[in-house]
Each structure stands twice: as structure tokens, then as C-alpha cells.
Design a protein around this motif. Structure first.
Motif, short mmCIF file in Angstrom:
data_model
loop_
_atom_site.label_atom_id
_atom_site.label_comp_id
_atom_site.label_asym_id
_atom_site.label_seq_id
_atom_site.Cartn_x
_atom_site.Cartn_y
_atom_site.Cartn_z
N LEU A 252 -11.27 15.82 -25.38
CA LEU A 252 -10.34 15.95 -26.49
C LEU A 252 -9.13 15.04 -26.30
O LEU A 252 -8.69 14.37 -27.25
N SER A 253 -8.60 14.97 -25.09
CA SER A 253 -7.46 14.10 -24.83
C SER A 253 -7.81 12.63 -25.05
O SER A 253 -7.02 11.86 -25.60
N ALA A 254 -9.01 12.23 -24.60
CA ALA A 254 -9.45 10.84 -24.78
C ALA A 254 -9.52 10.48 -26.25
O ALA A 254 -9.17 9.36 -26.65
N TRP A 255 -9.96 11.42 -27.09
CA TRP A 255 -10.05 11.18 -28.53
C TRP A 255 -8.67 11.15 -29.17
O TRP A 255 -8.38 10.32 -30.04
N LEU A 256 -7.78 12.05 -28.73
CA LEU A 256 -6.46 12.15 -29.34
C LEU A 256 -5.57 10.94 -29.06
O LEU A 256 -4.78 10.53 -29.92
N VAL A 257 -5.68 10.36 -27.87
CA VAL A 257 -4.82 9.23 -27.51
C VAL A 257 -5.00 8.07 -28.48
O VAL A 257 -4.04 7.34 -28.76
N ARG A 258 -6.20 7.90 -29.02
CA ARG A 258 -6.44 6.80 -29.95
C ARG A 258 -5.58 6.91 -31.20
O ARG A 258 -5.17 5.90 -31.77
N GLY A 259 -5.29 8.13 -31.63
CA GLY A 259 -4.53 8.32 -32.86
C GLY A 259 -3.07 8.66 -32.64
O GLY A 259 -2.22 8.33 -33.47
N LEU A 260 -2.75 9.34 -31.53
CA LEU A 260 -1.38 9.79 -31.29
C LEU A 260 -0.61 8.91 -30.31
O LEU A 260 0.62 8.91 -30.32
N GLY A 261 -1.32 8.18 -29.46
CA GLY A 261 -0.66 7.48 -28.36
C GLY A 261 -0.57 8.41 -27.15
O GLY A 261 -0.80 9.62 -27.24
N VAL A 262 -0.24 7.81 -26.01
CA VAL A 262 -0.26 8.56 -24.76
C VAL A 262 0.89 9.56 -24.67
O VAL A 262 0.72 10.69 -24.23
N LEU A 263 2.10 9.14 -25.09
CA LEU A 263 3.26 10.02 -24.94
C LEU A 263 3.11 11.30 -25.76
O LEU A 263 3.31 12.40 -25.25
N LEU A 264 2.78 11.17 -27.06
CA LEU A 264 2.66 12.36 -27.90
C LEU A 264 1.53 13.27 -27.42
O LEU A 264 1.67 14.50 -27.42
N THR A 265 0.40 12.67 -27.01
CA THR A 265 -0.69 13.49 -26.48
C THR A 265 -0.24 14.24 -25.23
O THR A 265 -0.51 15.43 -25.07
N GLY A 266 0.49 13.53 -24.36
CA GLY A 266 0.99 14.17 -23.15
C GLY A 266 1.96 15.29 -23.43
O GLY A 266 1.89 16.36 -22.82
#
Length: 319
Positions: A252-266
Motif C-alpha cells: 500500500l505504501s509503495a502505491w501511495l508514494v506515486r500519488g502523494l509523495g514520500v513526505l505525505l505518505t510518511g
């Protein structure tokens, strides 16, 4: 590299869900480590069971099979640095850091160190632009959000701090979780890049578990050679859920980073970790659990920092 469009109103709650999974996995692996009196063996069991689950999913699901067929062509074409497939080693380093330091510095200080490292590297990774989301400016609002998150986590876990010890006792051990947290953002970016080229997070997750399991097997064999085999594995089924949960939040994190970026996902996963820990402490309190006003307010402040980071801000980057 290009990112897929993902509304923040959808992506951030999913990032919180991923954080809830991290909290649940941490509780399960912690209980297994205590049962075995061996944090390394518990980490290996978690990675090993997760590897079995993700192999089955990759073979049974059509998207998983497509991802496997896409893997070798993507590697041959050098669409991304080949060492990205070793991203799972960072996960192995994280669980090793947990097993080696929590008993020394405590879970509260461990959490603060991880969050600090992850928040700082989230800004850096987004600015460098190594994830499919591309470059994202280090704006004042993003810096404030990261700093506020660190402060909020310190506040939320402050009731769990033990009495102050000599700083020399924990100064060096705290560097391990700090480094593990710092590397987590790079792992997420590397996984997101692989996901884009494989067409599914299943294949990136599979490679994570392969690399992480190999690292832990080597470390465990060294340990066995030095101190021998430990206790027998427990028979209760729930001790073996950590790996499956890990598959879910890594993918899920790998998929989210593509749309949110690393900081927001983190930031979203950090909020989920605190919420998950609070829920577990309320429903299934562990030994030494402490919940005070600071716990509630610190968790609330973390969620506020997460919302602050999503506010509109100029995105243009010069240079």
C-alpha cells in the motif's frame, strides 16, 4: 517518471491505514520476540511468513503474474537502478534495529528516533525527486509539518519514557533506529519506482520480502553458530500474522508514494501508527501501558500536522 493522480482526501486515509498495520505488526512481532526471547528469530518468522503470503498472491492473482512477467524486462532495460530490488534490506535493518535497541532505550525513544529520521528524509527524498511523484519543493509549510510531527510524537509517547538514565547509556543505541527511520523514506521511493515499472505493488513487495528474508537468514545463521538454537516456536496462530500485515502496508505504501509523495505518505503512516498504538493500548493493553492526557493530545497534534502538510502551497521548483 510520472505519478498517477490520487486525491489527498483518498490517499491520506489510506496512508493512515498503512500506519495502523505497522502498529499491529509491531505489537505481534514484539509479543513473538518476548515469547521466543529472541527478537531476531521473531523478525525472521515475520519476514518468512510474509514471503510465503506474497509468493502465493503473486502466483494466484492475474496482476501478480503480470508483474512477474514484467520484472526481468524492466531490469534488463535498466528502467531504474538495479540495486532498488534490495530495498527489502532496509526493512530487515529496521526490524534488526528494533530487536537490538528497544530493550536498551525503550519503545518510546525508539519511536521518536524512527519518526525523526523518517520525517527528515521524507523532505529530502521528495526534494531530490527519486520517487515517481517527482520533485516536490521543501516549502515552509512542509518543514513546519515535519517538525510539528516530531514534536507531537515526542509529546504522545512522553508518558512512556522511563526515568532519565545517563545519556551515554542510550546515545549510541538511539542512532540505529534514527538511521532505520531515515532509510525508510528511501525504501518507499524505491518500492514506488519499481511498482510503476512492474505495473503492480505485488512484485515490488515480493522482492522486498526476498531481500529482507535473505539478510535475516544470514544474521540468524551467524547467531545460531554463536549461541545455538533458541526456544521452540509457539502454536498460537496469531503470532504468525505479522508477515501478512507487512505485505499489506508495504504494498500500500509503495502505491501511495506515486500519488502523494514520500513526505505525505510518511506523515500519514506516522499518524496511523500512533492511532493504532493508542487503540491497541486501550483494547489490548500490554505490560507497562501508560495512557495520559499527553497521549491523546500528542496523537491529535500529529493528525493536525498531517492535515497541515496537505494544505495548498506553491509547488514550482527552481533548479
Amino acid at each position: 517518471m510520472t505519478s498517477h493522480k490520487l486525491p489527498i482526501a483518498v490517499g491520506m486515509p489510506l496512508a493512515v491505514v498503512a500506519g495502523l498495520g505497522i502498529a499491529a505488526q509491531g505489537r505481534i512481532n514484539g509479543a513473538l520476540g518476548a515469547r521466543l526471547d529472541d527478537g531476531l528469530a521473531a523478525a525472521l518468522v515475520s519476514f518468512g511468513t510474509g514471503l510465503v503470503v506474497i509468493i502465493a498472491a503473486s502466483l494466484l492473482l492475474p496482476s501478480g503474474r503480470r508483474g512477474l512477467r514484467s520484472m526481468l524486462p524492466a531490469l534488463r532495460a535498466k528502467k531504474f537502478p538495479r540495486w532498488y530490488i534490495a530495498a527489502g534490506a532496509i526493512g530487515a535493518f529496521f526490524v534488526l534495529a528494533q530487536g537490538l535497541t528497544v530493550s536498551i532505550i525503550g519503545i518510546a525513544l525508539f519511536t521518536v528516533a524512527v519518526v525523526t529520521g523518517q520525517s527528515l528524509s521524507g523532505l529530502l527524498v521528495d526534494r531530490i525527486g527519486i520517487s515517481p511523484a517527482g520533485k516536490r519543493a521543501i516549502t515552509p509549510i512542509r518543514v513546519i509539518s515535519a517538525a510539528l510531527t516530531i514534536a507531537a510524537v515526542i509529546w504522545a509517547v512522553s508518558p512512556r519514557f522511563a526515568k532519565a538514565d545517563d545519556i551515554a547509556h542510550w546515545l549510541l543505541p538511539v542512532l540505529l533506529p534514527l538511521a532505520a527511520g531515515f532509510l525508510m523514506s528511501f525504501q518507499q521511493a524505491m518500492n514506488a519506482t519499481q511498482t510503476m515499472h512492474y505495473g503492480t505493488p505485488l512484485t515490488a513487495t515480493l522482492l522486498n520480502f526476498v531481500a529482507g528474508t535473505l539478510v535475516l537468514v544470514i544474521a540468524w545463521l551467524v547467531k545460531v553458530g554463536v549461541s545455538g538454537l533458541g526456544k521452540a516456536l509457539p502454536t498460537e496462530w496469531w503470532y504468525y500474522l505479522g508477515g501478512a500485515i507487512g505485505c499489506l502496508f508495504i504494498g500500500l505504501s509503495a502505491w501511495l508514494v506515486r500519488g502523494l509523495g514520500v513526505l505525505l505518505t510518511g506523515l500519514g503512516t506516522i499518524g496511523g501508527q500512533l492511532l493504532g498504538s493508542l487503540m491497541l493500548d486501550l483494547i489490548f493493553p500490554a505490560s507497562g501501558t501508560v495512557i495520559t492526557v499527553a497521549t491523546w493530545l500528542g496523537t491529535l497534534l500529529t493528525l493536525m500536522a498531517m492535515v497541515l502538510a496537505t494544505l495548498p502551497w506553491p509547488r514550482r521548483i527552481k533548479g
